[in-house]
Design an enzyme around this catalytic site. Structure first.
Site, short mmCIF file in Angstrom:
data_model
loop_
_atom_site.label_atom_id
_atom_site.label_comp_id
_atom_site.label_asym_id
_atom_site.label_seq_id
_atom_site.Cartn_x
_atom_site.Cartn_y
_atom_site.Cartn_z
N SER A 69 -47.61 -48.32 -6.15
CA SER A 69 -47.37 -47.02 -6.76
C SER A 69 -46.00 -46.46 -6.44
O SER A 69 -45.38 -46.82 -5.46
CB SER A 69 -48.44 -46.03 -6.29
OG SER A 69 -48.31 -44.79 -6.93
N CYS A 70 -45.53 -45.61 -7.28
CA CYS A 70 -44.36 -44.74 -7.21
C CYS A 70 -44.15 -44.26 -8.63
O CYS A 70 -44.19 -45.06 -9.56
CB CYS A 70 -43.09 -45.43 -6.71
SG CYS A 70 -42.61 -44.92 -5.03
#
Length: 421
Positions: free
Chosen positions: A22-23
């Site tokens: 994620s990001c």
């Protein structure tokens, strides 16, 4: 865990990181029309859940001829003057996951992977993507200049090296560079290849851990020739960065966004529609706190830091809001603005941001209800204050101290353990 200092459950040891999950980085570029909403930048930094995150500030500095700066692994030539910056980063880093500078430039990076990933992950320590975030913010006064700085650094020094403390997790990087007037997506492959896409006024854009540029505005000077030489591209038609650098021969529609990237597109569309209120801080906060889409990530990987910047032409009215907490759905965004001459206030202050992060992490489960209530009340008060009085370095410190006091009170209620300042 047994307390260390004044923090009863300070997180120290952590396992090696799993692959990045994620990001998410977002921008809504202002149209520039009179009375139109400003440009809004937002990012969640999603890292291993036990990796402590901090918000730090460094003032404007002059450097003598021949000076060098030490990044995470490399010493590289310094520029004559570096800008004042505020950075959000894991505590072990020289660089940063995201941040802003005194000229109203914002930057954030994410892990991406391309057909050249193994070339980047060759055991050689070069610049990290997080180094590039800090270097760009220290050296660029516009988003377009940020592209130039990042491109030059990639071509001169390249990227590579461990992106975690004590491990060998290595990745290529995607970035977003934003100012009040424009935004750029800057994506990399291998050691030095890069492509950049300009985001026009009035447009929205997001990136989520994957190559996303299809038709680049700018490219590494040798990329087209190399792509033809290596047989990645036949030289006919438009150069599709994502298709070529993924090595994907699938139909174009199969390269369309999916997962969190598509969820981010949908949330931007919803929150910027004609039916929605004018897009601003509240709209970006709603996106970054969205847990259903995993944009607000929880689990082994977690949203360990978050930033929202409200950018106006001239930078004099810019506001940068940081959580200094381990979960933006629980932590309060606190406002910061650079002072006269790029003043940052308490330069290099590490103790209070780290303590705030640890306390929110400790209280996420048992103190969740009280933390949510505290966040809503504190943020409403800070938002009201920001409308009547411009944020400042001292105001950020005051908001941080207030949140620390509230967190310590909640901790005492749940643990019975007194805390010390």
């Amino acid at each position: 865990k047994k307390g260390i200092g004044s923090i009863p459950c300070l997180l120290m040891a952590r396992p090696l990181a799993p692959p990045p999950q994620s990001c998410d980085t977002f921008v809504v570029v202002g149209s520039g029309a009179p009375g139109a909403p400003p440009t809004i930048f937002g990012k969640n930094s999603d890292r291993p859940s036990t990796e402590v995150h901090e918000v730090v500030r460094f003032g404007r500095k002059e450097h003598p001829p021949g000076a060098k700066t030490r990044t995470q692994f490399l010493s590289i030539p310094e520029v004559p003057r570096t800008h004042a910056v505020i950075l959000s980063r894991p505590t072990w880093l020289w660089g940063a996951e995201m941040g802003a500078n005194e000229h109203g430039v914002c930057a954030g990076n994410e892990a991406v992977f391309s057909r050249e990933a193994a070339v980047c992950d060759d055991g050689v320590k070069r610049l990290l993507g997080m180094d590039l975030v800090r270097l760009v913010l220290e050296r660029a006064s516009t988003a377009r200049e940020a592209v130039q700085v990042a491109g030059d650094l990639m071509e001169t020094h390249g990227q590579g090296g461990p992106c975690e403390d004590g491990g060998d997790w290595c990745y290529e990087n995607g970035f977003m560079f934003v100012d009040a007037n424009e935004a750029w997506v800057f994506e990399t492959a291998g050691v030095s290849f890069w492509a950049a896409e300009q985001i026009a006024k009035g447009k929205t854009r997001n990136i989520s851990n994957g190559l996303s540029i299809r038709k680049p505005t700018l490219l590494h000077k040798d990329l087209l020739a190399t792509a033809q030489k290596e047989g990645w591209w036949d030289g006919k038609g438009d150069f599709d960065w994502k298709r070529v650098m993924l090595g994907n021969s699938s139909p174009s529609e199969e390269l369309s966004p999916e997962g969190r990237e598509q969820a981010g597109i949908d949330l931007l569309k919803k929150n910027t529609s004609k039916k929605a209120p004018p897009f601003g801080f509240e709209g970006m906060a709603a996106i970054l706190r969205d847990t259903d889409s995993d944009i607000c990530m929880r689990g082994a990987f977690e949203s360990t830091g978050s930033q929202i910047s409200v950018l106006t032409p001239g930078a004099s009215g810019d506001e940068h809001w940081f959580t200094t907490s381990s979960d933006p759905s629980k932590g309060c965004y606190k406002p910061f603005a650079f002072g006269e001459g790029g003043d940052v206030g308490a330069e290099g202050d590490l103790v209070r941001p780290r303590k705030c992060w640890n306390l929110t992490k400790c209280l996420k489960k048992d103190g969740a209800v009280q933390m949510t209530q505290m966040r809503e009340e504190s943020e409403a008060k800070l938002r009201a204050q920001a409308k009547s009085e411009r944020p400042s370095p001292a105001g950020f410190d005051k908001a941080l101290d207030a949140e620390l006091a509230q967190l310590e009170t909640i901790l005492q209620r749940h643990s019975g353990i007194p805390t010390r300042g």
